[in-house]
Design a protein around this motif. Structure first.
Motif, short mmCIF file in Angstrom:
data_model
loop_
_atom_site.label_atom_id
_atom_site.label_comp_id
_atom_site.label_asym_id
_atom_site.label_seq_id
_atom_site.Cartn_x
_atom_site.Cartn_y
_atom_site.Cartn_z
N LEU A 1 -6.26 4.83 11.62
CA LEU A 1 -6.19 6.16 10.87
C LEU A 1 -5.13 5.89 9.70
CD1 LEU A 1 -5.65 8.46 13.89
CD2 LEU A 1 -7.72 8.36 12.60
N THR A 2 -4.73 5.00 9.45
CA THR A 2 -3.98 4.71 8.32
C THR A 2 -4.58 4.81 7.12
OG1 THR A 2 -3.96 2.27 8.68
CG2 THR A 2 -1.95 3.55 9.52
N GLY A 3 -4.32 5.20 5.93
CA GLY A 3 -4.88 5.20 4.46
C GLY A 3 -4.05 4.78 3.54
N VAL A 4 -4.72 4.91 2.25
CA VAL A 4 -3.97 4.55 1.09
C VAL A 4 -2.81 5.64 0.85
CG1 VAL A 4 -4.37 4.13 -1.40
CG2 VAL A 4 -6.06 3.41 0.05
N GLY A 5 -1.82 5.25 0.72
CA GLY A 5 -0.66 6.16 0.26
C GLY A 5 -0.12 6.94 1.46
N VAL B 1 1.00 -1.42 0.03
CA VAL B 1 0.06 0.05 0.01
C VAL B 1 0.97 1.35 -0.01
CG1 VAL B 1 -1.82 1.22 1.18
CG2 VAL B 1 -1.83 -1.12 1.09
N LEU B 2 1.84 1.28 0.95
CA LEU B 2 2.54 2.55 1.02
C LEU B 2 3.78 2.60 0.08
CD1 LEU B 2 3.18 3.21 4.83
CD2 LEU B 2 1.43 4.13 3.19
N SER C 1 -8.46 0.65 -6.42
CA SER C 1 -9.78 -0.01 -5.64
C SER C 1 -9.19 -1.12 -4.77
CB SER C 1 -10.61 -0.64 -7.02
OG SER C 1 -11.36 -1.33 -6.41
N ALA C 2 -7.81 -1.95 -5.23
CA ALA C 2 -7.67 -2.87 -4.51
C ALA C 2 -6.97 -2.42 -3.15
CB ALA C 2 -6.47 -3.96 -5.22
N ARG C 3 -6.17 -1.53 -3.10
CA ARG C 3 -5.59 -0.95 -1.92
C ARG C 3 -6.74 -0.43 -1.09
NH1 ARG C 3 -0.62 2.38 -4.74
NH2 ARG C 3 1.06 0.52 -4.99
N SER C 4 -7.65 0.23 -1.52
CA SER C 4 -8.73 0.72 -0.50
C SER C 4 -9.31 -0.52 -0.17
CB SER C 4 -9.82 1.35 -1.43
OG SER C 4 -9.20 2.75 -1.97
N ALA C 5 -9.61 -1.64 -0.81
CA ALA C 5 -10.06 -2.68 -0.32
C ALA C 5 -9.38 -3.53 1.00
CB ALA C 5 -10.59 -3.70 -1.46
N PHE C 6 -8.02 -3.49 0.54
CA PHE C 6 -7.46 -3.97 1.65
C PHE C 6 -7.17 -3.21 2.90
CE2 PHE C 6 -3.35 -4.29 3.68
CZ PHE C 6 -2.96 -5.49 3.99
N ILE C 7 -7.05 -1.95 2.80
CA ILE C 7 -7.10 -0.82 3.88
C ILE C 7 -8.52 -1.14 4.89
CG2 ILE C 7 -7.70 1.57 4.62
CD1 ILE C 7 -4.58 0.86 4.25
N THR C 8 -9.66 -1.42 4.07
CA THR C 8 -10.86 -1.55 4.83
C THR C 8 -10.85 -3.11 5.50
OG1 THR C 8 -12.25 -0.40 3.13
CG2 THR C 8 -13.34 -2.12 4.64
#
Length: 485
Positions: free
Chosen positions: A352-356, A297-298, A449-456
């Motif tokens: 509080l972590t997010g995509v990027g 992700v990062l 989309s994949a990174r957002s789904a992983f974060i969720t």
């Protein structure tokens, strides 16, 4: 030699402790160091997907299955003797693994490393009770022992990444050899021998039953983490639970059981083991998920992602050393509740972590959680040597380490599976985020989309870990409030 006023133990005891923590550090590193080395191993030995899993997993299988047995045998034949034998097995297996010409030899060497580790860990922890007779000094020594174990596990990926940058994959195993040689050369002079004075016969049936219970359970946990829960996973788990029930019933009937179940009537022992097991569950799940977060992700490379783990490793180390001192001031129950709270708050901050973005929140949350984990793991180890009679310390140490091993496996299995299920429900993705990013061929819409789904999925799994930590704290608080300590 006179006792130090501050330490309450002679210098020779502390030098003996320095010898005992060397193999512990190596074993802790071996639990994580090979994850970074698998691409190099694959390029050299060309394992199949199945054999690659066995290279990684066989170490944990043999370790978890034999910890209680080896701790019990060490109490009977001599803890120092078991330590030296374990060091010889561990060192020999390390050399074989480093120069393994094929996959079969490497798997066998990894199994031997697990056996040697199972011989070393309970013996080294139990010998602290023989080195340190003063309660305060003994607890401080346990804190140091735990700090090296927990800190080594956290630092394994950092050290592994550095070695792989400079040397070939076999160096990951050869670093064990100098530590083993020091133990073999120095331990006979600094570490006392101890064996249970009136030990009964070793029940071989119980040894087999315990292995037959733990091995299927560990296998089921790892399989569930990798492929999800299916019929084979469920059936294996049922077999493991059935064997465990049989094992427990047999221990109740034997005059000299392999596992003295009366240990669990000691509330301080049971509380510490339970809290640390839940801590290990959340720690393993968090480490597993945030490793993928840091890289996929990062976008950090392997070494950079490993370096981001240094603050947590440092926090675990410092808290493990200081945990017993905090406990003597606050009391065991309050300190365990504080540690569970710290672990829960630290995990909660990871939401509080997010995509990027969000690595600052990762550093902050993992560091705060690490403080709680260090204290929890120290109290589990301290309970294993301080809450039981000296002649049962080896067996109790085996229980402590087995509970942490199973807790870690459960964390990766349950939390990893939960995160993966939510990730896969977010789109038509490959089984893992890394595979999805590779298959995307630069398509930014799929990648985002994949990174957002992983974060969720990661956030929901971490919330589940927080709930487990909070629930454990509430149960311990209620038991203590009723005055049933």
């Amino acid at each position: 030699m006179a006792d130090s006023q501050e330490d309450g133990a002679p210098l020779r005891a502390w030098l003996g402790l320095a010898v005992l923590v060397l193999p512990v550090l190596m074993i802790a590193m071996d639990t994580s160091v090979l994850y970074l080395g698998m691409p190099s191993v694959g390029a050299a030995l060309h394992p199949s997907a199945t054999t690659e899993i066995w290279i990684l997993d066989i170490f944990g299988f043999s370790l978890a299955a034999l910890l209680v047995t080896m701790g019990n045998i060490g109490d009977r034949i001599g803890r120092r003797k078991m330590l030296l034998a374990g060091a010889a097995v561990f060192g020999s297996a390390s050399i074989v693994a480093a120069f393994a010409p094929n996959v079969g030899v490497l798997i066998a060497a990894r199994a031997l490393l697990g056996i040697g580790s199972a011989m070393l860990l309970p013996a080294s922890l139990a010998l602290i009770a023989n080195l340190f007779t003063a309660a305060r000094a003994r607890s401080a020594a346990v804190g140091v022992w735990t700090a090296f174990f927990a800190g080594g596990a956290a630092a394994g990926s950092v050290i592994g990444g550095t070695l792989l940058y400079e040397f070939w994959w076999g160096s990951l195993f050869l670093i064990n050899v100098p530590a083993v040689l020091v133990v073999l050369a120095v331990a006979p002079f600094l570490v006392p021998e101890y064996r249970e004075p009136e030990a009964g016969p070793l029940d071989i049936v119980s040894v087999g039953l315990f292995a037959a219970a733990v091995l299927p359970l560990v296998f089921a946990l790892k399989r569930a983490a990798a492929t999800g829960v299916d019929l084979a996973t469920t059936a294996t788990a049922v077999v493991g639970v059935g064997m465990l029930v049989w094992f427990v019933r047999r221990q109740r009937e034997l005059p000299t059981p392999l596992l003295d179940l009366s240990l669990f009537r000691r509330r301080s022992f049971t509380t510490a083991i339970a809290a640390a097991s839940v801590g290990a569950l959340s720690w393993a799940g968090m480490s597993y998920l945030t490793c993928a977060y840091r890289q996929s992700v990062l976008g950090w490379n392997v070494l950079g992602a490993a370096l981001l783990g240094i603050p947590m490793a440092t926090a675990v180390f410092v808290a493990a050393v200081a945990g017993v001192r905090v406990g003597s001031r606050w009391g065991v129950t309050r300190t365990i509740l504080l540690a569970l709270g710290s672990a829960a708050v630290g995990n909660l901050l990871l939401i509080l972590t997010g995509v990027g973005t969000g690595y600052i929140w990762y550093l902050t949350g993992s560091t705060i959680a690490g403080l709680g984990y260090g204290v929890l793991f120290t109290f589990a180890s301290d309970a294993a040597v301080s809450s039981v009679p000296m002649d049962e310390a080896g067996a109790a140490a085996g229980i402590s380490e087995t509970s942490l091993e199973l807790g870690s496996g459960l964390g990766i299995s349950l939390l990893g599976s939960l995160s993966t299920a939510i990730f896969r429900s977010g789109g038509d993705f490959a089984p893992t985020l890394a595979e999805t990013l590779t298959d995307a061929n630069g398509d930014t819409a799929i990648i985002d989309s994949a990174r957002s789904a992983f974060i969720t999925g990661m956030h929901i799994a971490i919330l589940a870990a927080v709930a487990a930590l909070v629930l454990t704290a509430v149960v311990i608080w209620m038991i203590n409030r009723r005055g049933t300590r």
